[in-house]
Design a protein around this motif. Structure first.
Motif, PDB file in Angstrom:
ATOM      1  N   ILE A 456      68.837  57.982  68.694  1.00 23.22           N
ATOM      2  CA  ILE A 456      70.034  58.344  69.461  1.00 23.22           C
ATOM      3  C   ILE A 456      70.592  59.670  68.957  1.00 23.22           C
ATOM      4  N   ALA A 459      68.221  62.588  69.989  1.00 22.69           N
ATOM      5  CA  ALA A 459      68.337  62.925  71.407  1.00 22.69           C
ATOM      6  C   ALA A 459      69.647  63.664  71.675  1.00 22.69           C
ATOM      7  N   LEU A 526      63.515  58.280  72.538  1.00 23.70           N
ATOM      8  CA  LEU A 526      64.710  59.068  72.234  1.00 23.70           C
ATOM      9  C   LEU A 526      64.366  60.271  71.361  1.00 23.70           C
TER      10      LEU A 526
END
Length: 541
Positions: A456, A459, A526
């Motif tokens: 996360i 990304a 991601l």
């Protein structure tokens, strides 16, 4: 013709020597201006932790039986409550509120205090802004004094706000004031510790991690003392975390304990001031060893350079993990014998298919350690942003090094080192409990959840640049929030929807191979998105 009479030039009046705190009010206004968003976020988060539990205590414990059940669980059935939250000092709603809230409130309060003190002292020096500000009419200690003034005042405000909030929902005034002093004490103690750390080291990250890590470690020492009881209970009096808890809000308060806190804070602030007066600007008391004139051949690649940047912190985390996990492994199984009759412990052990109750304790500790390990992983990965904003990335990328190789170097350390830390946790627990295979299975099943959090952050950074840092840390805050929410009755689907850790929680049963593979695949996707973003966007943006 006589020569003109020579006259000596009139000297301008000497500039009055600035005092150590000259200019501090203006620096306070600057700090408040810069942190007009994050300072209120910290205050609201800390206060929200307190008031949400205070206002829900009647629904959490609706009758005398529920109060007795919780007290029995804390004091006799579930050892993790004592370890991570502390014992209950009374069998009533208010005492149980204090027992289950005091740890979370003090840790959140301490984290914010550390961040803001280091951010406005050592981080400013490291970035060169203190030297620029110091060229004006600003005293030598004005920067440190302003940072401490803001944080200490925030601690007072938090204490008063917590007191008023608890009284407003019907809690006793004396206990509410004692709890407010506990929150304030956590802020003041860690602010003093951070001020000292900012003088000792020239690295802001080391000061920040070292200070909060020490406070969290002392919290663990207090927990071990309360869990062991008897002959080891005195260990809790050696750490300020133990003092704060043993002030006993809502249970025959011990006001004299706060005198110990005040003495410690005074000693820390005095030490920080003395160290600041003795060291050079930009340097720490602990001098940085100069490097060799020529770089070693192994530093000719971007990966080797990245490892050199992260090596010290990785080794420190490894040693700290061993220091926590190995004693726990040897003492945990023995400590669990007294809880063999607890119904909750047997239920968790059956869900985990555990051979003995010690595995339940170890699984709980390992799951809890996942969050600080994830913090390390995010700090490691998001150093990409620091390298970018400080200009180091631009310098490096002016060589034949590619963006992908530069980003992957930090990414691999953010993935591999947390993996190694969880493996070490399982190995240490296994050596102590003589059950290496099961412990390794439990701890390694947590790894994909950490990878998802790294994915996360990767990304977000790749797509949004420096704004992605907020997204990365926000994802961790969301995961911590919903994990806490499940303890206060939030629906289980909220936990599973907003936290990857919900899918590897040992107490819900061992995660399946499909679950672990799915989390790993999500992390990989991601990460790929983040690397694509780094390759396409402008640096820095």
């Amino acid at each position: 013709m006589s020569a003109p009479t020579a006259t000596l030039p009139r000297h301008a009046p000497a500039k009055a020597a600035s005092r150590p705190l000259t200019g501090m009010p203006r620096l306070i206004r600057l700090i408040l201006r810069r942190d007009r968003v994050w300072l209120p976020v910290w205050l609201v988060l800390t206060f929200g932790t307190v008031i949400s539990r205070a206002s829900s205590r009647a629904s959490t414990y609706p009758d005398a039986q529920s109060i007795r059940d919780r007290y029995q669980a804390v004091m006799h059935d579930v050892p993790m409550f004592k370890l991570f939250q502390g014992p209950a000092y009374g069998m009533d709603r208010n005492s149980l509120f204090a027992q289950e809230t005091i740890a979370a409130a003090t840790l959140i309060a301490a984290l914010g205090a550390v961040i803001f003190v280091v951010r406005h002292t050592r981080a400013e020096e490291q970035a060169g802004r203190t030297e620029l500000v110091g060229s004006t009419a600003v005293g030598r200690h004005a920067q440190l004094g302003a940072a401490l003034a803001v944080v200490l005042a925030s601690g007072v405000f938090l204490g008063l706000l917590s007191t008023v909030g608890m009284v407003s929902v019907g809690m006793p005034g004396a206990g509410s004031f004692a709890f407010g002093l506990v929150v304030m004490g956590a802020v003041w103690v860690t602010a003093g510790m951070a001020a000292v750390a900012a003088q000792l080291t020239a690295n802001a990250r080391a000061a920040m991690i070292g200070t909060f890590g020490l406070f969290y470690g002392m919290h663990f020492v207090r927990g071990a003392a309360d869990l062991g009881g008897g002959s080891v209970r005195w260990l809790g009096w050696l750490v300020p975390n133990g003092w704060l808890l043993r002030s006993r809000p809502f249970a025959d308060e011990r006001w004299w304990v706060f005198l110990l806190v005040a003495l410690l804070v005074g000693a820390l602030l005095w030490t920080a001031g003395r160290l600041a007066a003795r060291r050079d600007l930009g340097a720490g008391v602990m001098a940085v060893r100069p490097g060799p004139v020529r770089a070693a051949p192994g530093l000719r690649s971007t990966g080797a350079l990245t490892w050199r940047l992260h090596r010290g912190m990785a080794i420190a985390w490894l040693l700290a993990t061993i220091g926590i996990s190995l004693p726990t492994g040897f003492l945990g199984a023995e400590a669990m014998e007294q809880y063999a009759g607890g119904e909750q412990m047997r239920e968790w052990a059956n869900a985990m298919n555990a051979d003995h109750l010690g595995e339940v304790l170890f699984a709980y500790i390992a799951f809890t350690m996942c969050f600080p390990i994830t913090i390390y992983a995010l700090m490691t990965l998001l150093r990409l942003n620091g390298e970018e904003t400080e200009g180091h990335a631009e310098m490096l990328l002016s060589t034949p090094a590619s963006r992908i190789r530069w980003a992957v170097g930090h990414l691999l350390i953010a993935l591999v080192v947390p993996t190694a830390l969880l493996v070490v946790v399982g190995l240490c627990f296994g050596l102590g409990s003589d059950d290496v295979a099961d412990m390794m299975t439990t701890t390694t099943s947590l790894i994909p959840a950490v990878w998802v959090m790294v994915g996360i952050a990767m990304a977000a950074y790749g797509l949004l640049g420096r704004r992605g840092v907020i997204v990365g840390w926000g994802a961790l805050v969301a995961a911590l929030t919903v994990e806490f929410g499940q303890h206060v009755g939030w629906p289980e689907w909220v936990f599973k929807a907003f936290s990857p850790f919900a899918h590897v929680l040992p107490f819900l049963g061992p995660p399946s191979a499909l679950t672990l593979a799915t989390l790993t695949l999500i992390a990989a996707v991601l990460i790929a998105v983040g690397l694509a973003g780094v390759r396409r966007r402008d640096l820095p943006t």
